[in-house]
Design a protein around this motif. Structure first.
Motif: not given
Length: 344
Positions: A77-80, A177-185, A198-201
């Motif tokens: 996960n590239a969360a940057k 909030l980060s758990f609730k709103r975590s998403c990826v494309t 989430p991973t990558g945070g």
């Protein structure tokens, strides 16, 4: 993504109004200045976090590689610069300090930290029958229940006397909030996380460290009768290193019981290794005749040691640095001269 950005702004403003965070913290996270106007900087324009498969070729044998077996994969996960990135940036230093203190002596930062622990052990090594062991957790981040992670954080916060109550409350709210709103494309489609954390945070490791310490030391330890046989326990996120004073059969029963207990929390300890010599992180640890731990560099059988193509357009100092840093790594990861010379 705009909805996530707006929800973050609302929560941050609420935390500022409660006095839990400062105006400077608000600006760091949202880009809103003291007048709540958005700063005109590309740093505050989030981009969709992306995910892609990382093929773990090192898990294959040489025969499997020749047969073109598809290797196992892990999603990265590239969360940057995603909408939750700056939230994690603010949380990270606070959680780092708390997690290190909470995990105590079991916490491992990296290989040099492990080797320092080994040297401390070698001052007064254990006598009698001693074995080295490793354990790892299967799919740690997808296996962590977010509610249990928050419970673990609350427990860690209770033992921390250096962080203000306001900061702790903000950390819990922001993490929820980060758990609730975590998403990826992925391939232009947006996917929301349904399980795990989430991973990558910026704060992913700290939350995982806190959770695993809470689980092993506060939920499982009292129900493990073999715990007295563990004379040293160290952990690098989900990779555990132990010094075991019992037999191989006792260790097998220990892992079986550990998994029975951990299953109630959604965690499974997978592969393990036990013996006078084991591989952990990027070194091989082994016992000498006096039960002191010696070590040497470990490389996987399929490691080709290809670091940088010589025809690439890097400046010369980069090529020199690769050679120097790898030689320094070999020198530091061998406790005996004969293995050091062999690796060089």
């Amino acid at each position: 993504m705009e909805e996530t950005k707006s929800e973050i702004a609302r929560e941050v403003l609420a935390q500022e109004a409660s006095g839990n965070i400062t105006s400077k913290d608000k600006t760091l996270i949202t880009g809103l200045n003291s007048d709540n106007n958005m700063k005109h900087s590309p740093d505050y324009r989030p981009v969709p976090p992306k995910i892609w498969p990382l093929f773990k070729v090192h898990k294959l044998s040489e025969a499997q590689i020749k047969d073109k077996v598809i290797p196992p994969q892990r999603f990265i996960n590239a969360a940057k610069h995603g909408p939750l990135y700056r939230l994690g940036q603010w949380s990270s230093p606070h959680l780092t300090k708390i997690s290190k203190s909470y995990c105590g002596e079991e916490f491992l930062l990296d290989t040099p930290h492990l080797l320092k622990k080994v040297e401390e052990y070698n001052i007064a090594p254990q006598e009698g029958n001693v074995l080295l062991a490793t354990l790892d957790v299967e799919a740690l981040y997808p296996s962590i229940n977010p509610d249990l992670a928050i419970e673990a954080m609350r427990h860690a916060f209770e033992s921390d006397n250096t962080t203000t109550g306001g900061i702790k409350e903000a950390l819990l709210k922001f993490t929820e909030l980060s758990f609730k709103r975590s998403c990826v494309t992925f391939r232009d489609n947006v996917y929301k996380s349904k399980i795990g954390i989430p991973t990558g945070g910026c704060d992913s490791r700290q939350i995982a460290d806190i959770f695993l310490h809470w689980l092993t030391q506060n939920k499982l330890k009292s129900n493990l009768p073999w715990d007295r046989l563990i004379t040293l326990f160290l952990r690098y996120i989900d990779d555990c290193f132990l010094i075991w004073k019992g037999t191989a059969r006792q260790f097998s029963h220990f892992v079986q019981k550990l998994n029975e207990l951990a299953a109630h929390f959604g965690i499974k300890f997978g592969s393990w290794e036990l013996g006078k010599e084991i591989n952990f992180l990027d070194i091989t640890l082994y016992l000498d005749g006096s039960n002191k731990i010696q070590y040497k560099l470990y490389t996987k059988p399929t490691d080709a040691r290809n670091y940088l193509r010589t025809d690439s357009f890097h400046p010369n100092h980069v090529f020199n640095s690769v050679a120097f840093s790898q030689m320094l790594r070999v020198a530091n990861r061998n406790s005996r001269e004969e293995t050091r010379q062999s690796d060089l």
